[in-house]
Design a protein around this motif. Structure first.
Motif, PDB file in Angstrom:
ATOM      1  N   GLN A 130       0.832  -1.211   0.000  1.00 17.15           N
ATOM      2  CA  GLN A 130       0.000   0.000   0.000  1.00 17.15           C
ATOM      3  C   GLN A 130       0.866   1.260   0.000  1.00 17.15           C
ATOM      4  O   GLN A 130       0.541   2.253  -0.647  1.00 17.15           O
ATOM      5  N   GLN A 131       1.958   1.217   0.758  1.00 14.19           N
ATOM      6  CA  GLN A 131       2.854   2.365   0.781  1.00 14.19           C
ATOM      7  C   GLN A 131       3.418   2.640  -0.610  1.00 14.19           C
ATOM      8  O   GLN A 131       3.433   3.784  -1.076  1.00 14.19           O
ATOM      9  N   ALA A 132       3.892   1.584  -1.293  1.00 16.22           N
ATOM     10  CA  ALA A 132       4.438   1.743  -2.635  1.00 16.22           C
ATOM     11  C   ALA A 132       3.378   2.295  -3.577  1.00 16.22           C
ATOM     12  O   ALA A 132       3.680   3.145  -4.440  1.00 16.22           O
ATOM     13  N   GLU A 133       2.132   1.870  -3.412  1.00 15.56           N
ATOM     14  CA  GLU A 133       1.043   2.346  -4.265  1.00 15.56           C
ATOM     15  C   GLU A 133       0.786   3.830  -4.051  1.00 15.56           C
ATOM     16  O   GLU A 133       0.588   4.590  -5.008  1.00 15.56           O
ATOM     17  N   LYS A 134       0.795   4.253  -2.773  1.00 17.06           N
ATOM     18  CA  LYS A 134       0.563   5.672  -2.466  1.00 17.06           C
ATOM     19  C   LYS A 134       1.709   6.546  -2.981  1.00 17.06           C
ATOM     20  O   LYS A 134       1.490   7.653  -3.491  1.00 17.06           O
ATOM     21  N   GLN A 222       7.657  11.687   1.702  1.00 15.34           N
ATOM     22  CA  GLN A 222       8.333  11.478   2.977  1.00 15.34           C
ATOM     23  C   GLN A 222       7.323  11.265   4.099  1.00 15.34           C
ATOM     24  O   GLN A 222       7.542  10.448   4.999  1.00 15.34           O
ATOM     25  N   GLN A 223       6.190  11.999   4.053  1.00 20.42           N
ATOM     26  CA  GLN A 223       5.124  11.798   5.046  1.00 20.42           C
ATOM     27  C   GLN A 223       4.587  10.378   4.983  1.00 20.42           C
ATOM     28  O   GLN A 223       4.353   9.743   6.019  1.00 20.42           O
ATOM     29  N   ILE A 224       4.392   9.878   3.776  1.00 19.58           N
ATOM     30  CA  ILE A 224       3.888   8.504   3.617  1.00 19.58           C
ATOM     31  C   ILE A 224       4.867   7.518   4.239  1.00 19.58           C
ATOM     32  O   ILE A 224       4.474   6.608   4.979  1.00 19.58           O
ATOM     33  N   LYS A 225       6.158   7.710   3.975  1.00 22.65           N
ATOM     34  CA  LYS A 225       7.172   6.808   4.532  1.00 22.65           C
ATOM     35  C   LYS A 225       7.224   6.910   6.046  1.00 22.65           C
ATOM     36  O   LYS A 225       7.329   5.904   6.752  1.00 22.65           O
ATOM     37  N   LYS A 229       6.514   4.018   8.868  1.00 24.91           N
ATOM     38  CA  LYS A 229       7.486   3.640   9.902  1.00 24.91           C
ATOM     39  C   LYS A 229       6.871   3.703  11.286  1.00 24.91           C
ATOM     40  O   LYS A 229       7.100   2.837  12.135  1.00 24.91           O
ATOM     41  N   ALA A 230       6.075   4.758  11.523  1.00 24.99           N
ATOM     42  CA  ALA A 230       5.424   4.902  12.825  1.00 24.99           C
ATOM     43  C   ALA A 230       4.474   3.739  13.088  1.00 24.99           C
ATOM     44  O   ALA A 230       4.379   3.222  14.197  1.00 24.99           O
TER      45      ALA A 230
END
Length: 505
Positions: A130-134, A222-225, A229-230
């Motif tokens: 999902q992260q990669a998609e966003k 960067q926010q998505i990453k 991580k959080a």
């Protein structure tokens, strides 16, 4: 980048302070003939403040629209004003930045960057897919925004700059910004969240205003990453089952100070005011060499006068004097903690080294001078680039086909480079080993003139790509020497660079 009315007023106030009287007059001249402003109305704008108010009233300037003003400022040569406003906009954006996740429940509204969907959907609970998609979604949205924002004339300038990256035939068929961006991505010049190449490209065509879209997308990705991580840290709390730790591999001590990057090549950091340009020109008895020197200075000195210190030495008479020139250059590097070197050496030579007057100064002593870890700590792990205009042998690269007649085509005597042992050195030669390097008394040397032309046309390319361009340019040239030989030449470069190298911005 959204700009509220308070911030917009600050920008207007800044413009009033920054725009000088001659620039105000030039702006008015550019607005003459604008269909939204009558000539009489324009004449009534007798100050910068009134002119800006008029532009706002006619829809040419607003809180979220400075493009028309920036376009006019570029035309009149007021890049200084654009840079100052751009910096202020970034500061205001940082001061008023809102966390879209933390603030959405309190404000009842979504905080939008370039990608609406990526900013408004909750980012907690994203898995890797999902992260990669966003991230990809934000990246493609940037392409859509640039497609809409980049002017057709700017696209033409961009296409000129990327000629070496995208083949000419393909490039000529590209009519849309999106096509060029897709091609640059395929060439690995652009990646999601990594837009350094585009930033340099926009600066090179004098349109830094486009950089704001890149910075917004970088922040969004960067926010998505960070959110992912959080979430991962939260999922590894007290209630999570303990995962047995794997036995760690032996630690390897690194002394060079550079992080290991097995998957992606880094680039050299070449900060402003931290470089040295060294030009050594043995002009005596070499007609046309002055043209080479002038061409080098015309490119480097105005473009990098705030970036590089410059040392120019003509007609070194002895090895002892050459040593003094190099020692003086080293002192400048040590005293100012300089971090990169561009060195041009032009003259006659032989297989051992460069000719001073009656002596040969070994080339290996030239590179060794700037490779000492003990003496030049600031150059450790930093680029040292040498351009050598001299022969490397007695042979002429002949050609059976007739070439362009160049009156009194001459050759510089040979010189030989031992393979460099130290890292971070790039050496570009005018010719391959055993062959002569050619120079026209009227036009200068083939190598230096081609090099400066390519640097001028493609300043945002990697240095090794630029030198490949130069190889191609030199290889296509033909000439006839004083003995009526049809001559060719092939430039070459050797490199122990470990990172990507660009001209300093």
């Amino acid at each position: 980048m959204a700009t509220n009315s308070t911030n917009h007023n600050k920008i207007i106030h800044l413009l009033q302070e920054e725009i000088k009287n001659d620039e105000f007059v030039a702006l008015k001249r550019q607005l003459h003939g604008n269909k939204n402003i009558g000539a009489a109305t324009l004449e009534g704008a007798t100050s910068t403040n009134k002119l800006l108010e008029l532009m706002e009233d006619r829809g040419l300037l607003g809180p979220d629209d400075y493009d028309k003003l920036f376009e006019l400022l570029v035309i009149i040569g007021a890049q200084r004003v654009i840079d100052t406003v751009d910096q202020k906009l970034n500061e205001l954006a940082s001061d008023s930045a809102i966390d879209p996740i933390a603030s959405s429940s309190a404000t009842g509204a979504d905080v939008l960057t370039i990608s609406d969907s990526a900013a408004t959907l909750p980012l907690s609970g994203l898995n890797a897919e999902q992260q990669a998609e966003k991230i990809q979604e934000a990246h493609r949205t940037l392409f859509n925004v640039l497609q809409e924002e980049i002017y057709p004339e700017d696209l033409d300038s961009i296409k000129t700059q990327v000629t070496g990256v995208i083949r000419g035939g393909r490039l000529s068929k590209m009519k849309e910004t999106r096509d060029v961006l897709d091609a640059l991505e395929k060439a690995d010049k652009i990646k999601p969240g990594v837009y350094d190449y585009l930033k340099r490209l926009f600066v090179s065509i004098e349109r830094p205003v486009y950089k704001k879209f890149l910075e917004e997308t970088e922040n969004e990705i960067q926010q998505i990453k960070d959110r992912s991580k959080a979430t991962k840290r939260a999922s590894n709390g007290k209630n999570s089952p303990e995962v047995p730790k794997k036995k760690s591999a032996p630690q390897v001590e690194l002394t060079a100070g550079d992080p290991l990057t097995p998957h992606e090549l880094q680039k050299y950091e070449c900060p402003k005011n931290k470089g040295l340009l060294l030009i050594i020109n043995q002009a005596r008895g070499r007609p046309g060499s002055t043209r080479d020197e002038v061409r080098i200075k015309q490119f480097f000195v105005p473009k990098f006068y705030e970036v590089m210190m410059t040392v120019i030495k003509r007609n070194v008479d002895s090895n002892k004097e050459m040593e003094k020139v190099l020692e003086d250059a080293k002192k400048k590097i040590k005293q100012n903690q300089l971090k990169y070197l561009y060195c041009f050496v032009m003259g006659h030579g032989n297989k051992v080294g460069i000719l001073t007057k009656e002596e040969i100064f070994k080339y290996e002593d030239l590179t060794k001078c700037f490779s000492s870890k003990e003496e030049l700590q600031s150059l450790l792990g930093q680029p040292k680039v040498f351009f050598i205009q001299a022969c490397r042998g007695d042979k002429i690269q002949a050609d059976d086909e007739p070439g362009q007649q160049l009156a009194d085509l001459q050759a510089d005597e040979p010189i030989m480079l031992n393979p460099p042992k130290d890292a971070d050195i790039l050496v570009a030669w005018a010719t391959t080993e055993e062959y002569k390097a050619l120079r026209s008394p009227c036009h200068g040397s083939w190598f230096i003139q081609s090099l400066m032309e390519i640097l001028q046309d493609h300043p945002c390319e990697q240095m090794t790509d630029i030198l490949t361009h130069v190889n191609s340019e030199v290889a296509y040239q033909k000439g006839i020497d004083k003995d009526s030989n049809v001559c060719r030449q092939m430039s070459v470069f050797t490199s122990t660079l470990r990172k990507k190298l660009y001209l300093p911005e």
